[in-house]
Scaffold this motif. Sequence first.
Motif, short mmCIF file in Angstrom:
data_model
loop_
_atom_site.label_atom_id
_atom_site.label_comp_id
_atom_site.label_asym_id
_atom_site.label_seq_id
_atom_site.Cartn_x
_atom_site.Cartn_y
_atom_site.Cartn_z
N UNK A 200 141.44 45.47 26.07
CA UNK A 200 140.12 45.14 24.90
C UNK A 200 139.65 44.08 25.17
N UNK A 201 139.04 43.33 25.96
CA UNK A 201 137.48 42.96 26.01
C UNK A 201 136.90 43.63 25.72
N UNK A 202 137.00 44.44 27.01
CA UNK A 202 136.06 45.39 27.35
C UNK A 202 136.04 46.27 25.62
N UNK A 203 136.40 46.99 25.41
CA UNK A 203 136.49 47.76 24.57
C UNK A 203 135.46 46.15 23.69
N UNK A 204 136.05 45.48 23.06
CA UNK A 204 134.74 44.56 22.28
C UNK A 204 133.33 44.57 22.84
N UNK A 205 133.21 44.16 24.39
CA UNK A 205 131.90 44.17 24.64
C UNK A 205 131.36 45.10 25.25
N UNK A 206 131.60 45.59 25.43
CA UNK A 206 130.87 47.35 25.25
C UNK A 206 130.93 47.97 23.32
N UNK A 207 131.46 47.91 22.59
CA UNK A 207 131.52 48.64 21.06
C UNK A 207 130.96 47.81 20.18
N UNK A 208 130.46 46.33 20.28
CA UNK A 208 129.51 45.57 19.55
C UNK A 208 128.25 46.14 20.38
N UNK A 209 127.80 45.76 20.88
CA UNK A 209 126.84 46.85 21.33
C UNK A 209 126.86 48.66 20.97
N UNK A 210 127.96 49.58 21.33
CA UNK A 210 127.58 50.56 20.94
C UNK A 210 127.96 51.12 19.30
N UNK A 211 129.09 50.04 18.90
CA UNK A 211 129.32 50.60 16.95
C UNK A 211 129.10 49.60 16.28
N UNK A 212 127.74 49.17 16.18
CA UNK A 212 127.40 47.75 16.01
C UNK A 212 125.71 47.67 15.86
N UNK A 213 125.03 47.90 17.17
CA UNK A 213 123.79 47.63 17.96
C UNK A 213 123.12 48.60 17.53
N UNK A 214 123.97 49.44 18.32
CA UNK A 214 123.27 51.11 18.46
C UNK A 214 123.47 52.11 16.88
N UNK A 215 124.33 51.50 16.26
CA UNK A 215 125.12 52.52 15.32
C UNK A 215 123.53 51.86 14.19
N UNK A 216 123.96 50.79 13.61
CA UNK A 216 122.95 49.88 12.75
C UNK A 216 121.44 49.77 13.47
N UNK A 217 120.90 50.00 14.19
CA UNK A 217 119.74 50.24 15.00
C UNK A 217 118.77 50.87 14.95
N UNK A 218 120.00 52.13 15.76
CA UNK A 218 119.67 53.94 14.60
C UNK A 218 119.48 54.27 13.53
N UNK A 219 119.89 53.63 12.57
CA UNK A 219 120.07 53.48 11.28
C UNK A 219 118.63 52.66 10.96
N UNK A 220 118.43 51.92 11.30
CA UNK A 220 116.66 51.36 10.66
C UNK A 220 115.78 51.60 11.74
N UNK A 221 115.84 52.39 12.64
CA UNK A 221 115.17 53.14 13.00
C UNK A 221 115.23 54.73 12.09
N UNK A 222 115.93 55.20 11.82
CA UNK A 222 115.25 56.61 11.46
C UNK A 222 114.95 56.24 10.00
N UNK A 223 114.68 55.20 9.64
CA UNK A 223 114.32 54.62 7.80
C UNK A 223 112.96 54.68 8.30
N UNK A 224 112.74 53.21 9.34
CA UNK A 224 110.99 53.19 9.93
C UNK A 224 110.97 53.96 10.49
N UNK A 225 111.03 55.04 11.03
CA UNK A 225 110.30 56.05 11.22
C UNK A 225 109.63 57.22 10.31
N UNK A 226 109.94 57.34 9.72
CA UNK A 226 109.35 58.24 8.44
C UNK A 226 108.53 57.25 7.82
N UNK A 227 108.78 55.98 7.48
CA UNK A 227 108.06 55.56 6.72
C UNK A 227 106.65 55.02 7.39
N UNK A 228 107.09 54.75 8.76
CA UNK A 228 105.59 54.14 9.70
C UNK A 228 105.18 55.52 10.01
#
Lengths: 468, 326
Positions: A200-228
């Motif tokens: 369970x610990x490593x489910x969290x340890x990896x998915x704070x990266x995978x389901x939060x930082x990655x998904x969120x970060x890509x969302x931001x990136x997809x917004x920024x790239x066409x704008x830029x």
Amino acid sequence: MSVLTRAFSEVFSDQPYSASRNFLISGIFWLVLGTTLGLLAASLMTWPDMIRGIPQLSFGRVRPAHINMVTIGWLSMGYIGCFYYILPVLVGRKGVWNERLANITMVIWNLLVFFGVWSLLNGYTEAREYAELEAPFDIVALAGLILVGINGYMTVLSGPEKKWYVSVWYILGAMFWFPVVYIIGQRVFFAMEGLNDAIANWFYGHNILGMWFTVGGIGILYYLMPRFTGNPLYSHTLSMLGFWTIAMFYAPTGTHHILQSPVPEWLKAIAVISSVFLLVPVLTVLTNFFMTMKGKWSLAADHIPLRFALAAGVAYLLTCIQGPFQATRFINWYLHFSNWVVGHAHMALLATFSFIVFSATYYIIPKVTGRKIYSKRLAVWHFWLSLYGWIIMMLALTIAGLIQAAGWHFAIPYDQWVIEMHPYMIVRTLSGVMIVLGQILFMFNIYHTVFSKEFEPAPHSPTGIAFV
Amino acid sequence: MDQRLNYLIAGMFVLLTFITIIFVTTLLPAWTFKPEASAEAVVYTALETEGRNIYRREGCFYCHSQFVRYQDPEMGEMVKAGDYVHETPHVLGTERTGPDLSNVGGKYPSAWHWAHHIKPRAVKPGSIMPSYSYLTEHEMTALVAYLQTLGKNRKLPQWIVPPQEYRDRFAVISEKVNVKASAIANAGRGIYMQNCAQCHGVAGRGNGPVSMSMMKKPANFTRPYYAKYRDDMWFWRVAEGVPGSRMPRWDRSLSDEDMLYLVAYLRTLPRTDNPKVNDIEVSEMSQLDDPNVLDHNFWQIESLNPTNHGGGDMESRYAYGGGRGD
Ligand code: HEM
């Protein structure tokens, strides 16, 4: 108005986009403190007797404080700040659904980071890597995340635009998944035994990266790239394919962090296979990213936010080549337990996701405050200090990791190989100095932009090139 | 409206996959994966539990793992799932900045742990383990009690052994060359002088002329430590070299026979050199300001007075040099 009432009205403001700004500037504050803690931890690994006899500053406590400050404090707040700008814009609203609620969440979250890290330094810890915060903080964090989610979802539902751009999907996904991951992985509600706890610990340890930082970060990136770039996003189909496959393949990968422990073999097999399959969403993202850049590469010479985004894209590519590589059993067999992994962690969180937020900050702050960024020179320095700091850190950690792995594998007495690592630890500490310095410049630059009485109004600039 | 329905269906789909995946890989094991407690699983006493909590509080697990894999034979017996049933919350660890601690119980006397926690660099020059001098007397007792339970029932190998591959290879080729014969050792001496003395020194003290330019000095074969090397261990070390150091992989340039000659010679060297800590890391020592804990000779750590530190069981199963960290 006295300073206090002014501050108060700013903090609990219901001005459109004030929450976005407040989240970003709080995040930046934690960024500087968090990287400083990282620097302290790095120095302690280099000169272990530098500080003695102060429990709060011993390595085993500084390390979780560093991690929580940069993940929960800096990156999460930075992300929410970006979301609260991007979501309303994409659905055609002015500001989020309830700006005051968003600002209250911001205050709660800041208190959480402050007291959370304070408690970690004082030895109140659950002692599960990445999930160290104690139960009361977990509950506050969860409440905060739910408030963030409600605000996000309501913003989208109440916006006039009903055809949602991919970023909306990604961001809403992140806002939904993270609380779920948090409940399960942070073990708020029920305890598990022995190795199941590690799973369970490593489910969290990896998915704070995978389901939060990655998904969120890509969302931001997809917004920024066409704008830029002024180009439309290369392919919506690809971006949606990426979205689904992330959901499929990220969740079960956690076990690759404990690949050689005696947990069930089938779990390890699933973890390894899905780690390799993560190449699918990664390649969709990167194809989109680099194809959207088509014909616009020369912009990077002058466009500081774009430069950060490009660096992030390249770092993302490297991270995601390295990740599946080291998740396979043969490679993990050798590299696990070494500083190599720490290098990988910094490539993901520092060079990729932090850079995405840097990029977004330079673009969003002028948008939400109407002020041009105070100094381009400082921003350029921030870029090079962070980039070179990271490259040097990465090289030092990777080499040190290889030495360390060889040391353990060939049963070389510890006191003989540790001196080999010392020079690299010094280099890593120096790289930390560069990075921290860069972040101080960043903080100064942004704070000066936001708080100074004199400012230049942000020019009209659809791609954001004139903001910095 | 149509559009919304599409979103809804899609949304439900993601939700369902995600929940299923989480359920299968995170929650399902909690039901299906319930190993029986093995003989090695330790039920902790109140004091040991307290020690374990200190271990967690101080973040020892950020630097120390607690699982031995099959590729770490020298760290003791491999762990099994059943060893962990009482380990809640887990302290598996993911980094080995320091050694694995699964089998550290009984490896050192408690007094050693006391000294090591207060002044790591006095007992292990070059160590980067933090000093825990701030722990109270009681906390230290609890922590050490906990450490002494680790792997209590597992066996630590008598000495580092080479990988199986080398044990087998040595067994085969050593039938042709008798490494115990003194004539062979003499021949090995010749090869040593030609190939090794420039680094390891004429007398094997690790002080050959080339060693001056090296940060990691060549091994000093006259340390008592090497008395414990088995013949196949020598063979392995010579053949594989020492990765990360200037020690070459002689397997590439010498024949098996030559290497056996070398083994024959290396095993005859006297093990009389007793270096003081001060010779190894003078600079570290100057930082140690608290004179009442140790004399600085870590080869003679027995001279610690255990009564200063609340006692210690001196019935360690292995001599102090017994681990890889020697
Ligand atoms: C925004 C920037 C940063 C982020 C997001 C970040 C994130 C992380 C993460 C996730 C880890 C855990 C790695 C693991 O799983 O083992 C970590 C560890 C660490 N970080 Fe950072 N970090 C940042 C900046 C820095 C800086 C500037 C330094 C200073 C040199 C630093 C020094 C360290 C140290 C010493 C560790 C502990 C490594 C170990 O236990 O061996 N970090 N950081």
